[in-house]
Design a protein around this motif. Structure first.
Motif, short mmCIF file in Angstrom:
data_model
loop_
_atom_site.label_atom_id
_atom_site.label_comp_id
_atom_site.label_asym_id
_atom_site.label_seq_id
_atom_site.Cartn_x
_atom_site.Cartn_y
_atom_site.Cartn_z
N ARG A 158 54.57 -28.51 34.84
CA ARG A 158 54.74 -27.18 35.41
C ARG A 158 53.53 -26.84 36.26
NH1 ARG A 158 59.18 -24.33 32.60
NH2 ARG A 158 58.70 -22.78 34.14
N LYS A 163 62.01 -10.80 39.48
CA LYS A 163 61.34 -12.01 39.02
C LYS A 163 62.24 -12.69 38.01
CE LYS A 163 58.48 -9.08 36.06
NZ LYS A 163 58.92 -7.81 36.55
N SER A 164 62.17 -14.01 37.98
CA SER A 164 62.94 -14.75 36.99
C SER A 164 62.12 -15.94 36.51
CB SER A 164 64.28 -15.23 37.57
OG SER A 164 64.07 -16.18 38.59
N ILE A 165 62.25 -16.22 35.22
CA ILE A 165 61.52 -17.32 34.60
C ILE A 165 62.54 -18.19 33.88
CG2 ILE A 165 59.76 -17.97 32.92
CD1 ILE A 165 58.45 -15.22 33.46
N VAL A 173 60.29 -20.65 38.44
CA VAL A 173 59.77 -19.28 38.35
C VAL A 173 59.85 -18.70 39.76
CG1 VAL A 173 57.77 -17.84 37.88
CG2 VAL A 173 58.24 -19.83 36.43
#
Length: 142
Positions: free
Chosen positions: A2, A69-71, A75
């Protein structure tokens, strides 16, 4: 693996991305409201270079609003900027900007979307003004 990134809401600047040597702000960077941060990846809009507006426009010195926002596996973060009293004084157009930053594994994606919310067309220039750190400029190739 990541990745890790940071986003500064003033100027919508990406000062840090761990898979790249080189977005850190310069030693000459000034961290003051209304001042452009020298370094990172600032948004230049609506003007590149000198001209009728401040150097490289005003987007790089304005406070952007955090949006969606999204995870998950990726991301994704969005930041938004629209006209206000100060921008209308120097550039009489209504607009909405969205910068989307997405980290996918070891890859960084940046996108700028411009929406004209005015009742007349306008011209602009836009770019991500990337500052790279290099060990020796004489040994650097592009």
């Amino acid at each position: 693996p990541r990745s890790i990134a940071a986003i500064c809401q003033v100027g919508c600047i990406l000062p840090f991305f761990d898979r790249c040597i080189g977005f850190p702000p310069s030693d000459k960077a000034i961290f003051e409201n209304g001042k452009a941060i020298r370094g990172g990846v600032p948004v230049v809009w609506p003007q590149f270079g000198p001209g009728q507006l401040p150097q490289h426009g005003f987007a790089r010195v304005k406070a952007w609003q955090l949006g969606d926002k999204s995870i998950g596996d990726d991301v994704t973060v969005q930041l938004h900027l629209s006209e206000d009293e100060s921008t209308l004084k120097i550039w009489p157009h209504k607009f909405h900007l969205t910068v989307t930053v997405r980290l996918s594994g070891q890859t960084l994606h940046q996108e700028l979307a411009v929406k004209n919310t005015d009742d007349h067309p306008f011209d602009f220039t836009a770019l991500f003004h990337t500052y790279f750190t290099v060990d020796d400029i004489k040994k650097t190739k592009v």
